[in-house]
Write an enzyme that holds these catalytic residues in place. Structure first.
Site, mmCIF file in Angstrom:
data_model
loop_
_atom_site.group_PDB
_atom_site.id
_atom_site.type_symbol
_atom_site.label_atom_id
_atom_site.label_comp_id
_atom_site.label_asym_id
_atom_site.label_seq_id
_atom_site.Cartn_x
_atom_site.Cartn_y
_atom_site.Cartn_z
ATOM 1 N N HIS A 1 35.262 37.802 46.694
ATOM 2 C CA HIS A 1 34.546 39.170 47.274
ATOM 3 C C HIS A 1 35.215 40.208 46.687
ATOM 4 O O HIS A 1 35.096 41.392 47.060
ATOM 5 C CB HIS A 1 34.964 39.011 48.744
ATOM 6 C CG HIS A 1 34.320 37.994 49.601
ATOM 7 N ND1 HIS A 1 32.764 37.787 49.522
ATOM 8 C CD2 HIS A 1 34.697 36.998 50.304
ATOM 9 C CE1 HIS A 1 32.690 36.744 50.292
ATOM 10 N NE2 HIS A 1 33.708 36.411 50.816
ATOM 11 N N LYS B 1 34.394 31.240 43.529
ATOM 12 C CA LYS B 1 33.874 32.509 44.489
ATOM 13 C C LYS B 1 34.883 33.714 44.829
ATOM 14 O O LYS B 1 36.048 33.321 44.662
ATOM 15 C CB LYS B 1 33.137 32.006 45.477
ATOM 16 C CG LYS B 1 34.083 31.459 46.571
ATOM 17 C CD LYS B 1 33.351 31.029 47.844
ATOM 18 C CE LYS B 1 34.384 30.451 48.855
ATOM 19 N NZ LYS B 1 33.525 29.728 50.179
#
Length: 330
Positions: free
Chosen positions: A147, A145
């Protein structure tokens, strides 16, 4: 606003975007250093957009609904955030080990000291503290993951056409959730300012990862790419079962209806909130305030935005989103 709050604290900048000092600066400035595998899957988002929820959904789809795996370790260990770079002092593991041995012998008053709790809490974070190193230890297929904005996303993830599932959330609810996240009270998430001050930082892209508009719209432009699935948090809330099926099709995974229902139930907000492998406590004090998962509702922004803030933000939103074809429910 005070001069010292022009940017959120503990920040460095790259190409005008603020990042937390504890992020991997080399990775952000040189995204080609991330070694990706062709079967890697990424969950990407602007912070506080439903990332944790989506990671659990995608993880369960990838492992065929095996819930044992999703309770085996903290989510960050199973699916690390690649830009994380929280380097612990060399002595910390030894201190934590010693404290764990001695804790049963300590008086309750000592066990409840804040500094002791903080040290013991750090153990949860150490295994996956350096994302780019931890991901090397994981077996394929890896679910990772990030951002990171599209412009600084790992180069190989794009060139190798790794599957990327991106989730966006309406910017008002995102702002409120981000405010609480930054205010968790444990370094580096120890923002001390008010909501009004945070709102100004957020509106002006002075928070970590920069402007919501820049981040979301850059990924929205990639929605037509074969390897990018763009989801909206509000749609996930309305139709979680349909979302699971959409993810499965995107990842070329065949699931029975029973498995789909199992995934929906296990990844529900209620289940995740009670799953200690997902909803760890990040700080000391009010458990409801300091848990990783807070509310997860749509429309919480109405409890925080003032009339003037809402009027101002609506104007900015219309200007920035004009012609994009992307709409959100408030």
């Amino acid at each position: 606003m005070d001069e010292n709050t022009r940017y959120i604290s503990n920040t460095f900048q790259h190409n005008g975007v603020p990042y937390l000092n504890q992020f991997n600066r080399s990775l952000i400035e040189t995204p080609e250093i991330v070694k990706c595998r062709e079967d890697d899957v990424f969950v990407a988002s602007y912070p506080k957009s439903g990332t944790t929820w989506l990671v659990e959904m995608v993880s369960l789809v990838m492992n065929g609904g095996n819930t044992d795996f999703n309770t085996s370790a903290w989510q960050q260990e199973r699916h690390p955030m690649i830009e994380a770079n929280f380097k612990a002092p060399f002595w910390l593991p030894w201190v934590i080990h010693l404290l764990k041995l001695l804790k049963p012998l300590m008086p309750k008053a000592i066990q409840n000291l804040v500094f002791l709790k903080r040290l013991l809490l750090a153990e949860t974070h150490m295994k996956a503290a350096i994302g780019i190193e931890h991901m090397k230890r994981l077996e394929s297929p890896r679910l990772l993951k990030s951002h990171l904005p599209y412009q600084t996303f790992p180069t190989q993830a794009i060139s190798k056409k790794c599957k990327i599932v991106y989730v966006a959330r309406n910017p008002k609810d995102t702002a409120v959730s981000y405010f609480y996240h930054c205010s968790l009270g444990m370094f580096p998430l120890d923002y001390k300012g008010s909501w009004n001050e945070f709102y100004e930082l957020y509106v002006n892209g002075k928070v970590w990862y920069g402007s919501w508009f820049d981040h979301v719209l850059a990924w929205w432009q990639r929605k037509g790419d074969d390897n990018v699935l763009f989801l909206k948090y509000e749609d996930m809330k309305k139709d979680p079962k349909g979302t699971v099926k959409t993810i499965a099709v995107f990842l070329d995974v065949t699931l029975s209806d029973d498995i789909v229902d199992k995934i929906v139930e296990f990844s529900s907000f209620k289940s995740m909130k009670s799953n200690k492998a997902v909803n760890i406590s990040l700080s000391i004090g009010d458990k409801n305030k300091h848990q990783f998962i807070r509310k997860g509702v749509v429309g919480d922004w109405m409890n925080y935005f003032t009339v003037s803030q809402n009027k101002e933000y609506e104007k900015i939103y219309k200007e920035r989103m004009k012609g994009s074809g992307l709409d959100f429910e408030w």
